[in-house]
Scaffold this motif. Structure first.
Motif, PDB file in Angstrom:
ATOM      1  N   LYS A  20       0.836  -1.195   0.000  1.00 12.46           N
ATOM      2  CA  LYS A  20       0.000   0.000   0.000  1.00 12.46           C
ATOM      3  C   LYS A  20       0.872   1.246   0.000  1.00 12.46           C
ATOM      4  O   LYS A  20       1.858   1.313   0.728  1.00 12.46           O
ATOM      5  CB  LYS A  20      -0.925   0.004   1.212  1.00 12.46           C
ATOM      6  N   GLY A  21       0.481   2.231  -0.806  1.00 15.63           N
ATOM      7  CA  GLY A  21       1.311   3.420  -0.962  1.00 15.63           C
ATOM      8  C   GLY A  21       0.841   4.588  -0.111  1.00 15.63           C
ATOM      9  O   GLY A  21      -0.229   4.558   0.507  1.00 15.63           O
ATOM     10  N   ILE A  22       1.649   5.623  -0.087  1.00 15.38           N
ATOM     11  CA  ILE A  22       1.337   6.813   0.697  1.00 15.38           C
ATOM     12  C   ILE A  22       0.070   7.488   0.168  1.00 15.38           C
ATOM     13  O   ILE A  22      -0.648   8.153   0.919  1.00 15.38           O
ATOM     14  CB  ILE A  22       2.526   7.794   0.680  1.00 15.38           C
ATOM     15  N   GLU A  23      -0.227   7.303  -1.111  1.00 16.10           N
ATOM     16  CA  GLU A  23      -1.442   7.895  -1.671  1.00 16.10           C
ATOM     17  C   GLU A  23      -2.677   7.358  -0.957  1.00 16.10           C
ATOM     18  O   GLU A  23      -3.638   8.104  -0.708  1.00 16.10           O
ATOM     19  CB  GLU A  23      -1.534   7.606  -3.176  1.00 16.10           C
ATOM     20  N   GLU A  24      -2.661   6.069  -0.617  1.00 16.90           N
ATOM     21  CA  GLU A  24      -3.806   5.494   0.095  1.00 16.90           C
ATOM     22  C   GLU A  24      -3.909   6.072   1.501  1.00 16.90           C
ATOM     23  O   GLU A  24      -5.006   6.373   1.987  1.00 16.90           O
ATOM     24  CB  GLU A  24      -3.691   3.972   0.157  1.00 16.90           C
ATOM     25  N   MET A  29      -6.729   9.989   5.209  1.00 18.29           N
ATOM     26  CA  MET A  29      -6.609  11.095   6.148  1.00 18.29           C
ATOM     27  C   MET A  29      -7.209  12.393   5.621  1.00 18.29           C
ATOM     28  O   MET A  29      -7.341  13.364   6.364  1.00 18.29           O
ATOM     29  CB  MET A  29      -5.128  11.313   6.492  1.00 18.29           C
ATOM     30  N   GLY A  30      -7.538  12.431   4.338  1.00 18.01           N
ATOM     31  CA  GLY A  30      -8.098  13.641   3.757  1.00 18.01           C
ATOM     32  C   GLY A  30      -7.060  14.696   3.433  1.00 18.01           C
ATOM     33  O   GLY A  30      -7.380  15.891   3.327  1.00 18.01           O
ATOM     34  N   TYR A  31      -5.800  14.269   3.256  1.00 14.22           N
ATOM     35  CA  TYR A  31      -4.715  15.171   2.893  1.00 14.22           C
ATOM     36  C   TYR A  31      -4.220  14.815   1.493  1.00 14.22           C
ATOM     37  O   TYR A  31      -4.512  13.746   0.962  1.00 14.22           O
ATOM     38  CB  TYR A  31      -3.534  15.033   3.853  1.00 14.22           C
ATOM     39  N   SER A  32      -3.417  15.705   0.924  1.00 15.48           N
ATOM     40  CA  SER A  32      -2.689  15.350  -0.287  1.00 15.48           C
ATOM     41  C   SER A  32      -1.447  14.560   0.112  1.00 15.48           C
ATOM     42  O   SER A  32      -0.995  14.620   1.270  1.00 15.48           O
ATOM     43  CB  SER A  32      -2.277  16.604  -1.055  1.00 15.48           C
ATOM     44  N   ARG A  38       5.190  16.010   4.065  1.00 13.44           N
ATOM     45  CA  ARG A  38       5.773  17.169   4.739  1.00 13.44           C
ATOM     46  C   ARG A  38       5.508  17.116   6.250  1.00 13.44           C
ATOM     47  O   ARG A  38       6.418  17.330   7.060  1.00 13.44           O
ATOM     48  CB  ARG A  38       5.201  18.456   4.139  1.00 13.44           C
ATOM     49  N   ARG A  39       4.271  16.839   6.635  1.00 15.41           N
ATOM     50  CA  ARG A  39       3.933  16.821   8.056  1.00 15.41           C
ATOM     51  C   ARG A  39       4.609  15.650   8.769  1.00 15.41           C
ATOM     52  O   ARG A  39       5.077  15.777   9.907  1.00 15.41           O
ATOM     53  CB  ARG A  39       2.407  16.752   8.222  1.00 15.41           C
ATOM     54  N   PHE A  40       4.666  14.507   8.098  1.00 16.66           N
ATOM     55  CA  PHE A  40       5.284  13.334   8.715  1.00 16.66           C
ATOM     56  C   PHE A  40       6.771  13.585   8.952  1.00 16.66           C
ATOM     57  O   PHE A  40       7.304  13.264  10.024  1.00 16.66           O
ATOM     58  CB  PHE A  40       5.080  12.102   7.832  1.00 16.66           C
ATOM     59  N   ARG A  41       7.451  14.139   7.971  1.00 13.56           N
ATOM     60  CA  ARG A  41       8.883  14.418   8.134  1.00 13.56           C
ATOM     61  C   ARG A  41       9.119  15.419   9.271  1.00 13.56           C
ATOM     62  O   ARG A  41      10.106  15.316  10.003  1.00 13.56           O
ATOM     63  CB  ARG A  41       9.459  14.955   6.821  1.00 13.56           C
ATOM     64  N   HIS A  42       8.196  16.362   9.433  1.00 10.23           N
ATOM     65  CA  HIS A  42       8.336  17.353  10.508  1.00 10.23           C
ATOM     66  C   HIS A  42       8.347  16.672  11.876  1.00 10.23           C
ATOM     67  O   HIS A  42       9.138  17.031  12.751  1.00 10.23           O
ATOM     68  CB  HIS A  42       7.191  18.364  10.438  1.00 10.23           C
ATOM     69  N   TYR A  43       7.478  15.675  12.065  1.00 13.32           N
ATOM     70  CA  TYR A  43       7.358  15.030  13.375  1.00 13.32           C
ATOM     71  C   TYR A  43       8.350  13.889  13.578  1.00 13.32           C
ATOM     72  O   TYR A  43       8.796  13.646  14.705  1.00 13.32           O
ATOM     73  CB  TYR A  43       5.928  14.514  13.583  1.00 13.32           C
TER      74      TYR A  43
END
Length: 264
Positions: A20-24, A29-32, A38-43
């Motif tokens: 399963k890819g990040i697109e799924e 989550m309702g995000y692009s 970007r948000r994942f790398r931040h945390y």
């Protein structure tokens, strides 16, 4: 911790054996996809793909050490399409081939057996259960009293009042092999009548499958790593039950603690 990114990290763990890819994930989550990355790398300091690769390799290392599964089987379970792709990724991360890594660590554990502290344990088949859990990352310190620990965990004050007497449980995802991504789940076990609960956003319900465990009574939390090491050494030496490499559970047992280590 941002609750959306906590859910993203748990999704990556739960789907590490799939393609399963990040697109799924972004769609759920309702995000692009770019927002999630970007948000994942931040945390977490890594892209979602790199993070899941790390999880896969750490799981593969545990399976290599503690089970007799062949390398092809381990590659498939950990989400790699073929043996060669897995071996290349493992060599880059651990600087050894999977075969050499397995041999070296198992020899080391066998040698350490006589130098480890002895623990008495019972082997029990635990029934299928459910738990309500929140995830903690790099906790400051472990506590002897799991209920007190949970009481001071953000979001726990919003748990349904009827869970106050439910037995607390912690699940350690960076044992028996310490990982670069320390995380644990903390919460309570559910009884049959607690299946449908309105939970605060930081908590989720997790199914714990029926499984055999080596159950070790601990005097305090300081014995946790020594007990896990003892069972790991016995398992690879042939003098004890081989462990599965799955995450150990810690439960409050009267005035002490009970460590449950999943077995094959």
């Amino acid at each position: 911790m941002c609750q959306d990114m906590m859910r993203a990290e748990i999704w990556l763990q739960d789907t590490m054996g799939s393609q399963k890819g990040i697109e799924e994930l972004a769609s759920k989550m309702g995000y692009s996809s770019s927002q999630v990355r970007r948000r994942f790398r931040h945390y977490f300091g890594l892209s979602p793909g790199a993070y899941r690769d790390r999880l896969r390799l750490e799981k593969a290392a545990r399976l290599l050490i503690h089970t007799s599964s062949n390398i092809n089987q381990i590659a498939g379970v950990c989400g790699y399409r073929n043996h060669s792709a897995f071996s290349r990724a493992f060599q880059r991360h651990y600087e050894q081939s999977p075969r050499r890594f397995r041999q070296a660590v198992r020899v080391s554990l066998k040698r350490r057996l006589n130098a480890t502290e002895d623990f008495h344990y019972d082997i029990r088949e635990q029934p299928s259960q459910k738990a309500v859990l929140t995830r903690l990352y790099r906790p400051d310190r472990l506590r002897d009293d799991l209920r007190d620990w949970l009481r001071h965990t953000p979001g726990a004050e919003a748990l349904p009042a009827r869970l106050d007497k439910a037995p607390p449980v912690a699940i350690f995802h960076d044992r028996p092999l310490e990982g670069a991504l320390p995380r644990l789940d903390l919460g309570v076990q559910l009884s049959g009548g607690d299946a449908n609960l309105a939970l605060p956003p930081a908590f989720r319900t997790l199914h714990l499958p029926a499984q055999r465990h080596a159950c070790v009574r601990l005097q305090d939390i300081g014995q946790l790593d020594a007990a896990v090491l003892y069972m790991a050494c016995r398992g690879v030496s042939g003098e004890g039950e081989p462990i599965s490499g799955d995450a150990p559970l810690l439960l409050q047992a009267g005035h002490g603690l009970e460590l449950r280590i999943p077995l094959l």
